[in-house]
Enzyme design. Structure first.
Site, PDB file in Angstrom:
ATOM      1  N   ASN A 207      -0.525   3.512  -2.529  1.00  0.00           N
ATOM      2  CA  ASN A 207      -1.286   3.642  -3.776  1.00  0.00           C
ATOM      3  C   ASN A 207      -0.933   4.851  -4.619  1.00  0.00           C
ATOM      4  O   ASN A 207      -1.562   5.048  -5.659  1.00  0.00           O
ATOM      5  CB  ASN A 207      -2.796   3.600  -3.533  1.00  0.00           C
ATOM      6  CG  ASN A 207      -3.202   2.374  -2.760  1.00  0.00           C
ATOM      7  OD1 ASN A 207      -3.777   2.491  -1.688  1.00  0.00           O
ATOM      8  ND2 ASN A 207      -2.883   1.218  -3.267  1.00  0.00           N
TER       9      ASN A 207
ATOM     10  N   GLY B   5      -7.730   0.689  -2.292  1.00  0.00           N
ATOM     11  CA  GLY B   5      -6.281   0.845  -2.230  1.00  0.00           C
ATOM     12  C   GLY B   5      -5.674  -0.091  -1.207  1.00  0.00           C
ATOM     13  O   GLY B   5      -6.232  -1.125  -0.874  1.00  0.00           O
ATOM     14  N   SER B   6      -4.509   0.281  -0.705  1.00  0.00           N
ATOM     15  CA  SER B   6      -3.820  -0.527   0.306  1.00  0.00           C
ATOM     16  C   SER B   6      -2.632   0.256   0.832  1.00  0.00           C
ATOM     17  O   SER B   6      -2.186   1.224   0.209  1.00  0.00           O
ATOM     18  CB  SER B   6      -3.308  -1.846  -0.286  1.00  0.00           C
ATOM     19  OG  SER B   6      -4.342  -2.602  -0.859  1.00  0.00           O
ATOM     20  N   ASN B   7      -2.105  -0.196   1.966  1.00  0.00           N
ATOM     21  CA  ASN B   7      -0.804   0.248   2.458  1.00  0.00           C
ATOM     22  C   ASN B   7       0.078  -0.979   2.665  1.00  0.00           C
ATOM     23  O   ASN B   7      -0.419  -2.048   3.024  1.00  0.00           O
ATOM     24  CB  ASN B   7      -0.907   0.945   3.823  1.00  0.00           C
ATOM     25  CG  ASN B   7      -1.919   2.065   3.853  1.00  0.00           C
ATOM     26  OD1 ASN B   7      -1.826   3.007   3.077  1.00  0.00           O
ATOM     27  ND2 ASN B   7      -2.880   1.971   4.758  1.00  0.00           N
TER      28      ASN B   7
END
Length: 800
Positions: free
Chosen positions: A512, A240-242
């Protein structure tokens, strides 16, 4: 040596000056010449590379082919083995060099064995798929600039191979490290594009064979729906990511701020690599590129910064085929028979033999018999399933990135997305120097409207689509075709007008989950289910991120320092929700004991105090974080909350763990017993037992796993015999905190958590990893004065 160094610097500056002062007419003449004539990949290309601290290259070139050349050369210098491994993959030669039963690194597909990977990618190559996409005129196909970058990248990679001896033990002297072509580079970009579609189904595509005996029955709808939901959710939890953009109303100087924190693999072919690319007068961009690609994926220029997060949009759909009763390779559409296309692929194996398999293709795409191990799609005498992936017609991501690189504001970022429509599986978050913000889920998605799904879903699709967004359409009906949007660059996908977009909010954030709560005060609604959900529970990482960024926006006066503090705060939202109640319930256990899952009573009294004293962070010096981590992993899959989720309070619900449930005491007992058996003190600092080993020394790693909800996410490998968490598979990768002031030099701080090079003999194998360990940053050198004043400056002129 000093004289030579000065001469190199002077040469580089002279080149820059010459480029910058090139008369406009001459520049236009050169552009026209470049459009008419391709230089051969083996000659005539050059670039200047200025290296600054931590081995970060600043690549200067006259045109896109030269820029690709310098990029390919510099990437090879740091990552030749990872690049070569990927090129072996897309050429379908893994079985030949590594054996058919070994496993790839999953960076370019989900294939579990080299053989299935080779059967798929060799099939793509023999079908001429990538070549057809390269020949497609823009905007449906890649632009001249993108093709020049790919051609140059191949030439640069090849030049580095010719001119250097490989010192990385992962591939030194290996026969599989060979020169590549521009088509190889494009094929790697193609593999990334289809990663969430055909790339997800490689095993099922290459194993699909028609039944030779009577086969009846089909997948169970309920189990398939659950499997689809878990499979698709894994994309955003595992990788995922932020990202958050803050608008001018929240910042100290009225200009925008951006913090990008992508969570990507720490090993293998899907790592980021940091660079600056400059064509004087045309392009000046800095950031992280995915290995094997020639453009900045996440980065900034002097006016705008952007990042990406893995999106919830489902990039594939299935068509359930009704088969001819007499021939399972014939399917019916509106009652008329259509014969499947048979593709025979032969793969050479390591022992000198070869393996031949047949793949079966339909008007919708290949027949597939599974999507991962948990989602079977059996081919029976009456039914088969075909996989539709619109990204098989998408080789436009490089043009999207080039559009970002030359954008002057968030409007320019959005314009690039609308023109090129090249991003397959990510959202975009951006901020600019004028104080604007942007969030958009602009993906290449199959055009599955809710109306189409309601009208055309098979019984299986009626279970999978609402729960996961995976459509299973009736392939026997012509009126169930996906159709087209007028503003789409290719048939069968959504046009830009259908994409969720949030502009100029005080903050725009994504971790995400779906687009719904990019800003809690301005929720996005009205999009189709295939994009994601609306009004459903958010992950703990999303909840924690929204709490943090909303509080930052309310506080106001934000600077880049605030972004840096957020990245390394390492707050554990699960701990804030659970730890205090867990400590109290622990202290109330009769006799201070709890029974583990094996039936053994465990003295947990020490754990009660450790949990009570833990400060709820996952910093390397946090005491109690490891105990909570091992306890929470046992409960996180199905915690028993006393207060359920409410769409009216999505950031704060569900909450209040039911500590009276038997699972609570069992999880606590098991965690305590596990750490004691490993000889790990319950109050040990996290960094003593969460680390990576690089050339001998241990480097402590901050952050925590997905279920803890930590912004600074890492997914470590548990090895109690080795001391705890001893490696990281995925997590924080190319992190950037970017702001703007009145100068043309962005205020940017970056860290590439796993460092520039995979080569243990490189001085840049772990230097930035040590920065990450201690919460430090690289001060970006974007402007010429900053590059040329670097004490680590090293100038290299590279030629083919």
């Amino acid at each position: 040596m000093r004289t030579r160094f000065r001469r190199l610097v002077v040469t580089a500056v002279a080149l820059l000056t010459a480029m910058a002062t090139l008369p406009a007419a001459a520049s236009e003449r050169q552009d026209r010449l470049d459009q008419r004539q391709e230089r051969p990949a083996h000659g005539g290309l050059s670039a200047v590379i200025r290296y600054t601290e931590y081995g970060i290259p600043h690549i200067v070139a006259r045109d896109y082919a030269d820029l690709g050349f310098g990029t390919g050369w510099a990437q090879a210098a740091d990552q030749v083995c990872a690049l070569a491994d990927g090129f072996v993959t897309v050429r379908g030669e893994r079985s030949r060099f590594f054996g058919p039963d070994a496993a790839p690194d999953f960076s370019l597909s989900s294939a579990t064995k080299n053989l299935s990977s080779d059967l798929y990618f060799r099939g793509v190559r023999e079908a001429g798929t990538v070549e057809r996409l390269l020949a497609e005129p823009a905007p449906a196909g890649p632009s001249r600039a993108s093709k020049d970058l790919m051609r140059g990248f191949a030439a640069g990679y090849n030049a580095w191979l010719r001119q250097h001896r490989i010192t990385d033990p992962a591939c030194a002297g290996a026969a599989w490290v060979r020169p590549v072509t521009a088509t190889d580079v494009a094929a790697r970009t193609y593999a990334l594009a289809v990663l969430g579609g055909q790339g997800r189904g490689v095993d099922g595509i290459t194993a699909a064979q028609p039944p030779t005996t009577t086969v009846t029955g089909g997948p169970d709808a309920g189990r398939t729906a659950r499997a689809a939901r878990e499979l698709l959710a894994a994309d955003t939890s595992d990788m995922g990511s932020n990202a958050v953009a803050f608008g001018g109303s929240t910042t100290a100087n009225g200009r925008g701020l951006l913090l990008g924190n992508p969570h990507y693999p720490w090993q293998g072919g899907r790592r980021f690599w940091q660079m600056q690319q400059t064509i004087p007068g045309k392009l000046n961009v800095s950031g992280g590129a995915l290995l094997g690609t020639a453009t900045v994926c996440i980065g900034h220029n002097d006016r705008v910064a952007w990042s990406h997060t893995v999106a919830t949009g489902v990039t594939l759909d299935l068509h359930q085929l009704t088969l001819d009763a007499s021939d399972p390779t014939v399917y019916l559409v509106d009652g008329a028979p259509e014969r499947m296309t048979r593709r025979t692929v032969t793969v050479p194996a390591k022992d000198g033999t070869s393996v031949t398999r047949t793949q079966w293709w339909t008007r919708y795409g290949p027949v597939v018999t599974s999507l991962g191990a948990t989602l079977p799609l059996p081919w029976t005498n009456t039914t088969a399933y075909a996989l539709d992936d619109p990204n098989v017609r998408n080789l436009r991501a490089s043009d999207t990135s080039l559009g970002f690189a030359t954008a002057r504001d968030t409007d320019g970022v959005l314009d690039s997305l609308r023109r090129t429509q090249g991003l397959p599986w990510v959202n975009t978050v951006a901020a600019d120097s004028r104080g604007h913000t942007l969030f958009t889920q602009s993906q290449v998605l199959p055009r599955i409207t809710d109306e189409l799904a309601q009208r055309c879903s098979t019984p299986l699709g009626k279970a999978t689509y609402p729960s996961s967004g995976l459509a299973v359409l009736d392939g026997s009906r012509g009126d169930c075709a996906l159709g087209s949007d007028a503003d789409a660059v290719q048939p069968g996908i959504f046009g830009p007008a259908k994409m969720p977009v949030l502009r100029d909010a005080p903050y725009a954030e994504n971790s995400n989950d779906s687009a719904w709560l990019a800003n809690v005060e301005r929720p996005l609604t009205g999009y189709e289910r295939i994009f994601g959900t609306i009004g459903t529970a958010r992950s703990l990482r999303t909840r924690g991120a929204l709490e943090d960024v909303a509080a930052m926006a309310r506080r106001g006066g934000l600077t880049v320092r605030d972004l840096q503090a957020q990245q390394y705060a390492d707050r554990v939202p699960a701990g804030d929700l659970v730890a205090a109640d867990a400590a109290k319930a622990c202290a109330a256990l009769p006799g201070g004991t709890a029974t583990g899952s094996g039936g053994t009573a465990v003295d947990v009294r020490e754990a009660c105090g450790v949990l009570a004293g833990w400060e709820r962070t996952a910093n390397t010096d946090s005491r109690g974080a490891l105990l909570f981590d091992r306890f929470w992993r046992r409960l996180a899959a199905s915690p028993l909350w006393r207060v359920p989720f409410s769409a009216a309070a999505p950031v704060h619900t569900p909450n209040t763990l039911d500590t009276t449930a038997p699972a609570f005491a069992t999880a606590l007992a098991d965690a305590v017993a596990e750490l004691r058996a490993a000889g790990i003190p319950l109050d040990a600092p996290l960094g003593a037992h969460q680390f990576v080993v690089r050339n001998g020394p241990r480097i402590p790693v901050p952050g925590g796993t997905e279920s803890l909800g930590v912004w600074n996410k890492v997914e470590p490998v548990w090895n109690p015999a080795g001391g705890g968490y001893t490696e990281v598979t995925t997590g924080s990768s190319y992190v950037q905190a970017v702001g703007f002031d009145r100068s043309r030099c962005p205020v940017a701080r970056t860290v590439l958590t796993y460092s520039q090079s995979s080569n243990p003999n490189s001085s840049h194998y772990s230097d930035q990893t040590r920065l990450f360990s201690t919460g430090r940053w690289v001060t970006s050198r974007f402007c010429e004065k900053d590059i040329l004043s670097s004490p680590a400056l090293r100038v290299v002129r590279v030629r083919s």
